[in-house]
Design an enzyme around this catalytic site. Sequence first.
Site, mmCIF file in Angstrom:
data_model
loop_
_atom_site.group_PDB
_atom_site.id
_atom_site.type_symbol
_atom_site.label_atom_id
_atom_site.label_comp_id
_atom_site.label_asym_id
_atom_site.label_seq_id
_atom_site.Cartn_x
_atom_site.Cartn_y
_atom_site.Cartn_z
ATOM 1 N N ARG A 85 -2.537 4.755 5.035
ATOM 2 C CA ARG A 85 -1.957 5.798 5.885
ATOM 3 C C ARG A 85 -1.455 6.956 5.032
ATOM 4 O O ARG A 85 -1.629 8.127 5.383
ATOM 5 C CB ARG A 85 -0.791 5.226 6.709
ATOM 6 C CG ARG A 85 -1.217 4.387 7.891
ATOM 7 C CD ARG A 85 -0.017 3.845 8.659
ATOM 8 N NE ARG A 85 -0.232 2.444 8.986
ATOM 9 C CZ ARG A 85 0.666 1.483 8.882
ATOM 10 N NH1 ARG A 85 1.885 1.768 8.457
ATOM 11 N NH2 ARG A 85 0.368 0.248 9.207
ATOM 12 N N GLU A 116 0.778 -0.662 15.612
ATOM 13 C CA GLU A 116 -0.067 -1.851 15.699
ATOM 14 C C GLU A 116 0.400 -2.930 14.728
ATOM 15 O O GLU A 116 0.452 -4.118 15.071
ATOM 16 C CB GLU A 116 -1.521 -1.480 15.387
ATOM 17 C CG GLU A 116 -2.226 -0.696 16.458
ATOM 18 C CD GLU A 116 -3.638 -0.314 16.034
ATOM 19 O OE1 GLU A 116 -4.577 -0.673 16.759
ATOM 20 O OE2 GLU A 116 -3.805 0.321 14.970
ATOM 21 N N GLU A 117 0.722 -2.522 13.513
ATOM 22 C CA GLU A 117 1.168 -3.478 12.502
ATOM 23 C C GLU A 117 2.408 -4.233 12.979
ATOM 24 O O GLU A 117 2.508 -5.456 12.831
ATOM 25 C CB GLU A 117 1.452 -2.754 11.190
ATOM 26 C CG GLU A 117 1.724 -3.686 10.023
ATOM 27 C CD GLU A 117 1.879 -2.937 8.708
ATOM 28 O OE1 GLU A 117 2.088 -3.614 7.687
ATOM 29 O OE2 GLU A 117 1.800 -1.686 8.697
ATOM 30 N N GLY A 118 3.350 -3.505 13.561
ATOM 31 C CA GLY A 118 4.547 -4.150 14.081
ATOM 32 C C GLY A 118 4.239 -5.078 15.239
ATOM 33 O O GLY A 118 4.747 -6.205 15.299
#
Length: 510
Positions: free
Chosen positions: A135, A173-175
């Site tokens: 990112r 999304e990662e969370g």
Amino acid sequence: MEDTKESNVKTFCSKNILAILGFSSIIAVIALLAVGLTQNKALPENVKYGIVLDAGSSHTSLYIYKWPAEKENDTGVVHQVEECRVKGPGISKFVQKVNEIGIYLTDCMERAREVIPRSQHQETPVYLGATAGMRLLRMESEELADRVLDVVERSLSNYPFDFQGARIITGQEEGAYGWITINYLLGKFSQKTRWFSIVPYETNNQETFGALDLGGASTQVTFVPQNQTIESPDNALQFRLYGKDYNVYTHSFLCYGKDQALWQKLAKDIQVASNEILRDPCFHPGYKKVVNVSDLYKTPCTKRFEMTLPFQQFEIQGIGNYQQCHQSILELFNTSYCPYSQCAFNGIFLPPLQGDFGAFSAFYFVMKFLNLTSEKVSQEKVTEMMKKFCAQPWEEIKTSYAGVKEKYLSEYCFSGTYILSLLLQGYHFTADSWEHIHFIGKIQGSDAGWTLGYMLNLTNMIPAEQPLSTPLSHSTYVFLMVLFSLVLFTVAIIGLLIFHKPSYFWKDMV
């Protein structure tokens, strides 16, 4: 004459009833044998595999998952069978040497070939998700980020698996995937029912755990707020899993992973240094390290502190003071501005914390190294232990932890202090709510992290509705079969006894 008539009736009735009972018994025996043989026939193992590569900011890890094909929509049936850590840095560091990415991934992909049966290779999906490191690279140059991903995709496509693509996942999304992973593995999405009750019961009053994830470049906090509106739409997610709706809060703080937070702190502190010596309280007394100013400003995370310095290098000299380190870290959190009813830091909305939280990834690894993962260790005790640890001389630390690489060993004072600062002042945990933080490495043999949740989502293994299941368990089924067999046997015995009744019984039938 009457005796002859009675005898004929008895003979006629006996033959017909015996014929019916005999035929029924034969049919029942055949049915029971057929069901029993079919039910207990040994079946070949029918399993599926999936591969997820976690391309993080500091390294890449490959995870192999396995599950029974016939139960892939059940909660908690997927388990991790292999983890392979790719040697080298994260893929974002290959910008100037993309031709080396194929070799970089080789060892772990070959390991996957060995672990997964050859007959399963073509149907095994492979996913690569890149996180905060990529990112940040995309923030610098979208073209460079795309080039890295293109080479990654070409490299992974050369293997005999079902490659599904490589992409940079969002912080949101990662969370969310981390939250799904720990609750899936803990069985928080499942609902059990008592055999003698039509009222379902939960294994735990709290339906889900919150998720705290700390990486090298970002940190995520995700949980289901209780009776609280999520005031910022960007932080709200809705899921329907196994027939239940979840309104989830999540936020990813880019640049606040432990590695990027350290770079931020150094860039901030060097601004007020009188010369090229930086006396740093977050490193042990006696520790020294030379840092290039150009390296300090390579990351987008330090741009807000960038300035022209009268030197090209500076030397970190550790002084090992926890309290001063803590105060320096707090300066990274802007708490002066909040456009909502309450915030974490940097103006980001954060609802009141609720229930238990699973803290994983670097939260776990750092606290485990410091021997602070026990749930019996209070927040006050953790703080006291960190004060003592940071104050230990560097030479003493090196001797005590001779097997640990100095690069990692030197940063544990900062990392431990940063975790305390982030959880207490950043996320607003208190001494009481600290007891609800569970530092988790693995759950039932599977790593806590976003990768499992990512695969479950992409393979549609978490249905919106509760999957249909058979009304009876295997044990109940067997019990009923035996019961009905006994009933059949009893009826047959009664039938035989009827034919041995005294003669007056048959007279009454005439």
